[in-house]
Design a protein around this motif. Structure first.
Motif, PDB file in Angstrom:
ATOM      1  N   MET A   1     -13.860   3.864  -5.466  1.00 45.10           N
ATOM      2  CA  MET A   1     -12.557   4.201  -4.944  1.00 45.10           C
ATOM      3  C   MET A   1     -11.490   3.516  -5.772  1.00 45.10           C
ATOM      4  N   SER A   2     -10.417   4.214  -6.013  1.00 48.63           N
ATOM      5  CA  SER A   2      -9.366   3.654  -6.836  1.00 48.63           C
ATOM      6  C   SER A   2      -8.534   2.626  -6.077  1.00 48.63           C
ATOM      7  N   LYS A   3      -8.400   2.772  -4.794  1.00 50.60           N
ATOM      8  CA  LYS A   3      -7.630   1.857  -3.966  1.00 50.60           C
ATOM      9  C   LYS A   3      -8.582   1.201  -2.973  1.00 50.60           C
ATOM     10  N   LYS A   4      -8.396  -0.091  -2.728  1.00 50.45           N
ATOM     11  CA  LYS A   4      -9.273  -0.791  -1.798  1.00 50.45           C
ATOM     12  C   LYS A   4      -9.262  -0.077  -0.442  1.00 50.45           C
ATOM     13  N   ALA A   5     -10.438   0.187   0.075  1.00 52.62           N
ATOM     14  CA  ALA A   5     -10.581   0.983   1.294  1.00 52.62           C
ATOM     15  C   ALA A   5      -9.762   0.425   2.453  1.00 52.62           C
ATOM     16  N   ALA A   6      -9.768  -0.871   2.646  1.00 49.96           N
ATOM     17  CA  ALA A   6      -9.064  -1.464   3.781  1.00 49.96           C
ATOM     18  C   ALA A   6      -7.555  -1.246   3.687  1.00 49.96           C
ATOM     19  N   ASP A   7      -7.047  -1.035   2.493  1.00 52.73           N
ATOM     20  CA  ASP A   7      -5.611  -0.840   2.303  1.00 52.73           C
ATOM     21  C   ASP A   7      -5.178   0.616   2.441  1.00 52.73           C
ATOM     22  N   MET A   8      -6.136   1.521   2.543  1.00 52.64           N
ATOM     23  CA  MET A   8      -5.818   2.951   2.619  1.00 52.64           C
ATOM     24  C   MET A   8      -5.344   3.337   4.011  1.00 52.64           C
ATOM     25  N   SER A   9      -4.404   4.274   4.025  1.00 48.76           N
ATOM     26  CA  SER A   9      -4.031   4.860   5.301  1.00 48.76           C
ATOM     27  C   SER A   9      -5.097   5.899   5.660  1.00 48.76           C
ATOM     28  N   PHE A  10      -5.066   6.346   6.897  1.00 49.98           N
ATOM     29  CA  PHE A  10      -6.006   7.377   7.328  1.00 49.98           C
ATOM     30  C   PHE A  10      -5.841   8.628   6.475  1.00 49.98           C
ATOM     31  N   GLU A  11      -4.596   9.001   6.233  1.00 52.59           N
ATOM     32  CA  GLU A  11      -4.317  10.211   5.462  1.00 52.59           C
ATOM     33  C   GLU A  11      -4.824  10.103   4.031  1.00 52.59           C
ATOM     34  N   GLU A  12      -4.637   8.928   3.419  1.00 48.77           N
ATOM     35  CA  GLU A  12      -5.130   8.723   2.054  1.00 48.77           C
ATOM     36  C   GLU A  12      -6.652   8.809   2.002  1.00 48.77           C
TER      37      GLU A  12
END
Length: 81
Positions: A1-12
């Motif tokens: 994943m390009s962005k850390k999972a915990a930092d992702m919004s639900f939509e992302e």
């Protein structure tokens, strides 16, 4: 994943999960990449599930704060119920 999972919004997370599914459904990825995509998809799926559960708990707490005694389960449109 390009962005850390915990930092992702639900939509992302959902958008990235849809992308993973599209790649897997296309069937044109090497086996090793397909396995990595599957693992990523499972992680994203768990993340989305946790975020939905958190929202459901918040909704139930808000209803309780308003004097409601009945916990109303959160249902998505098209759940079949």
């Amino acid at each position: 994943m390009s962005k850390k999972a915990a930092d992702m919004s639900f939509e992302e997370a959902m958008k990235q999960l849809e992308n993973v599914v599209q790649q897997l459904e296309a069937g044109e990825v090497p086996l090793e990449r397909a396995i990595a995509l599957f693992q990523e998809g499972m992680e994203l799926s768990r993340l989305c599930s946790r975020k939905l559960e958190d929202v459901e708990q918040k909704i139930e707490m808000l209803l309780e704060q308003e004097g409601e005694q009945i916990a109303v389960p959160f249902r998505l449109e098209g759940d079949g119920e």
